[in-house]
Design a protein around this motif. Structure first.
Motif, mmCIF file in Angstrom:
data_model
loop_
_atom_site.group_PDB
_atom_site.id
_atom_site.type_symbol
_atom_site.label_atom_id
_atom_site.label_comp_id
_atom_site.label_asym_id
_atom_site.label_seq_id
_atom_site.Cartn_x
_atom_site.Cartn_y
_atom_site.Cartn_z
ATOM 1 N N MET A 72 0.367 -1.559 -0.300
ATOM 2 C CA MET A 72 0.252 0.374 0.367
ATOM 3 C C MET A 72 0.976 1.146 -0.407
ATOM 4 O O MET A 72 2.173 0.944 0.553
ATOM 5 C CB MET A 72 -1.003 0.241 1.266
ATOM 6 N N GLY A 73 0.308 2.440 -0.972
ATOM 7 C CA GLY A 73 0.938 3.536 -0.445
ATOM 8 C C GLY A 73 -0.167 4.664 -0.324
ATOM 9 O O GLY A 73 -1.290 4.256 -0.437
ATOM 10 N N TYR A 74 -0.253 5.807 0.330
ATOM 11 C CA TYR A 74 -0.758 6.430 1.256
ATOM 12 C C TYR A 74 -0.296 8.236 1.246
ATOM 13 O O TYR A 74 0.882 8.267 1.197
ATOM 14 C CB TYR A 74 -0.590 6.615 2.925
ATOM 15 N N ILE A 75 -1.208 8.694 0.617
ATOM 16 C CA ILE A 75 -1.268 10.220 -0.199
ATOM 17 C C ILE A 75 -1.666 10.794 0.840
ATOM 18 O O ILE A 75 -3.535 11.015 0.984
ATOM 19 C CB ILE A 75 -1.093 10.315 -1.590
ATOM 20 N N PHE A 76 -2.062 11.847 1.509
ATOM 21 C CA PHE A 76 -2.663 12.436 2.753
ATOM 22 C C PHE A 76 -2.438 13.500 2.464
ATOM 23 O O PHE A 76 -1.783 14.642 1.832
ATOM 24 C CB PHE A 76 -2.087 12.124 4.695
ATOM 25 N N GLN A 77 -4.032 14.484 2.393
ATOM 26 C CA GLN A 77 -4.057 15.885 1.865
ATOM 27 C C GLN A 77 -2.867 17.324 3.142
ATOM 28 O O GLN A 77 -2.574 17.952 2.123
ATOM 29 C CB GLN A 77 -5.209 16.313 2.606
ATOM 30 N N THR A 78 -2.676 16.052 3.883
ATOM 31 C CA THR A 78 -1.725 17.637 5.223
ATOM 32 C C THR A 78 -0.551 16.780 4.842
ATOM 33 O O THR A 78 0.854 17.501 5.288
ATOM 34 C CB THR A 78 -1.943 17.086 6.311
ATOM 35 N N PHE A 79 0.074 15.933 3.621
ATOM 36 C CA PHE A 79 1.471 15.826 3.143
ATOM 37 C C PHE A 79 2.119 14.745 4.179
ATOM 38 O O PHE A 79 2.654 14.124 3.225
ATOM 39 C CB PHE A 79 2.390 17.247 2.725
ATOM 40 N N ASN A 80 2.302 15.275 5.402
ATOM 41 C CA ASN A 80 2.700 14.273 6.377
ATOM 42 C C ASN A 80 4.331 13.903 6.545
ATOM 43 O O ASN A 80 4.367 12.621 6.671
ATOM 44 C CB ASN A 80 2.362 12.619 6.334
ATOM 45 N N LEU A 81 5.170 15.118 5.428
ATOM 46 C CA LEU A 81 6.631 14.898 5.333
ATOM 47 C C LEU A 81 6.977 15.166 6.583
ATOM 48 O O LEU A 81 6.439 16.146 7.434
ATOM 49 C CB LEU A 81 6.660 15.896 4.071
ATOM 50 N N LEU A 82 8.314 14.644 6.598
ATOM 51 C CA LEU A 82 9.388 14.550 8.169
ATOM 52 C C LEU A 82 9.707 16.237 7.796
ATOM 53 O O LEU A 82 10.809 16.015 6.756
ATOM 54 C CB LEU A 82 9.850 13.472 7.962
ATOM 55 N N SER A 83 10.068 17.237 8.442
ATOM 56 C CA SER A 83 10.511 18.461 8.339
ATOM 57 C C SER A 83 12.056 17.918 8.697
ATOM 58 O O SER A 83 12.464 19.061 7.682
ATOM 59 C CB SER A 83 10.220 19.021 9.713
ATOM 60 N N THR A 84 12.497 17.341 9.282
ATOM 61 C CA THR A 84 13.831 17.273 9.774
ATOM 62 C C THR A 84 14.124 16.496 7.903
ATOM 63 O O THR A 84 15.959 16.293 8.556
ATOM 64 C CB THR A 84 14.460 16.573 10.786
ATOM 65 N N LEU A 85 13.828 15.982 7.893
ATOM 66 C CA LEU A 85 14.183 14.878 6.377
ATOM 67 C C LEU A 85 13.998 15.408 4.845
ATOM 68 O O LEU A 85 12.864 16.656 4.927
ATOM 69 C CB LEU A 85 13.904 13.556 6.370
ATOM 70 N N THR A 86 15.837 15.631 4.172
ATOM 71 C CA THR A 86 15.436 16.124 2.973
ATOM 72 C C THR A 86 14.157 15.441 2.226
ATOM 73 O O THR A 86 13.702 14.668 2.305
ATOM 74 C CB THR A 86 16.780 16.213 2.422
ATOM 75 N N VAL A 87 14.189 15.727 1.172
ATOM 76 C CA VAL A 87 13.056 15.370 -0.249
ATOM 77 C C VAL A 87 13.917 14.101 -0.148
ATOM 78 O O VAL A 87 12.807 12.807 -0.488
ATOM 79 C CB VAL A 87 13.210 16.303 -1.133
ATOM 80 N N ALA A 88 14.270 13.118 -0.362
ATOM 81 C CA ALA A 88 14.775 12.118 -0.693
ATOM 82 C C ALA A 88 15.243 11.405 0.602
ATOM 83 O O ALA A 88 14.666 10.251 0.159
ATOM 84 C CB ALA A 88 16.754 12.487 -0.870
ATOM 85 N N GLU A 89 15.501 11.995 1.532
ATOM 86 C CA GLU A 89 15.309 10.851 2.715
ATOM 87 C C GLU A 89 13.763 11.200 3.085
ATOM 88 O O GLU A 89 13.151 9.361 3.577
ATOM 89 C CB GLU A 89 15.511 11.500 3.885
#
Length: 226
Positions: free
Chosen positions: A83-100
C-alpha cells in the motif's frame, strides 16, 4: 482476482455508526473516487481499506486475504509492501530532505543496497518532476512540490494499492490538475489501483469509477464517463 473485496463492513465508534453494511469489489487498475459530504464515512472506509483501522463487523479481503482478522505485525507488513498513502496534509518529516522522505518506505522494508535505494529515489522524483529538489527540506518547497514529494513517497515501493485522502484539497487549481493527471497515468499505464476520497467533482471526473456515500452507506456506484 479482485484486489479488494469488501463484504458487509460496518464501523462503530462508541455508539456512533460511521459505516453500515458497506460492500464493494475493486478490480486491479481501477481509479475510484469516494465522494460525499463531510461525515459520510469516506475517510473511515479509506482507513479500513488501508488497514489503518479495523471494522466492527464484516470482511475486507486484499488479494484474497481477510485483513480484518490479521494481527498488528502482519498488517504492518502488508501496509509497507502493498500500500501507498497520499495525505491531504502531506505528512512529510520536516527534519528529512526530500530524498530521505521519499526513501522511507523502502528503508522500512529493507534489503536494498545504498546505491539501489538512491537510484529508486531519484527515479521516483524524476517521475513527479522533482529531481532538482532532491536535497531540499519540506519548508523550502511549495505546496504543490510537497504534495508531489508525498506522491513519490507513496509510489517508490511500487504498491499495488494507492489510497489518497483529499490529495488536491490544499492545492491551487493548476497544481491540483497536475496531481490528478499523474494519478490517472499511474492507473492507466502502471496498472496500480487508486482509491481517492474527495469533495471535488473535478477530481472525480478524472477517475474511472465514482462511489457516492451518505450516512455511512453507499448511495451510488457507477463508472465515470470517459
Amino acid at each position: 482476482m479482485p484486489i479488494l473485496q469488501v463484504h458487509q463492513v460496518s464501523k462503530q465508534y462508541g455508539g456512533v455508526k460511521a459505516l453500515e453494511q458497506v460492500s464493494l469489489t475493486v478490480e486491479p487498475g481501477e481509479f475510484i473516487a469516494l465522494m460525499g459530504p463531510s461525515g459520510c464515512g469516506k475517510s473511515t472506509l479509506l482507513n479500513l481499506l488501508g488497514a489503518i483501522d479495523t471494522p466492527t463487523h464484516g470482511d475486507i479481503r486484499l488479494d484474497g486475504v481477510n485483513i480484518a482478522t490479521l494481527g498488528d505485525n502482519e498488517l504492518t507488513r502488508i501496509r509497507r509492501e502493498k500500500m501507498g498513502y497520499i495525505f491531504q496534509t502531506f505528512n512529510l518529516l520536516s527534519t528529512l530532505t526530500v530524498a530521505e522522505n521519499v526513501a522511507l518506505p523502502l528503508a522500512l522494508i529493507g534489503g536494498l543496497s545504498s546505491k539501489t535505494l538512491q537510484h529508486r529515489v531519484r527515479e521516483a522524483l524524476e517521475q513527479v518532476g522533482l529531481a532538482h529538489r532532491i536535497d531540499f527540506f519540506p519548508a523550502q518547497l511549495s505546496g504543490g512540490e510537497m504534495q508531489r514529494t508525498a506522491i513519490a513517497r507513496a509510489l517508490i515501493h511500487q504498491p499495488r494499492l494507492i489510497l489518497a485522502d483529499e490529495p488536491t484539497g490544499n492545492l491551487d487549481s493548476e497544481n491540483g490538475e497536475n496531481i490528478l493527471s499523474q494519478l490517472r497515468a499511474l492507473s492507466t499505464h502502471s496498472g496500480q489501483t487508486i482509491i481517492m476520497a474527495t469533495h471535488s467533482p473535478e477530481a472525480a471526473a478524472v477517475t474511472t469509477r465514482t462511489i457516492r456515500m451518505k450516512d455511512g452507506r453507499i448511495l451510488q456506484d457507477e463508472s465515470t464517463p470517459p
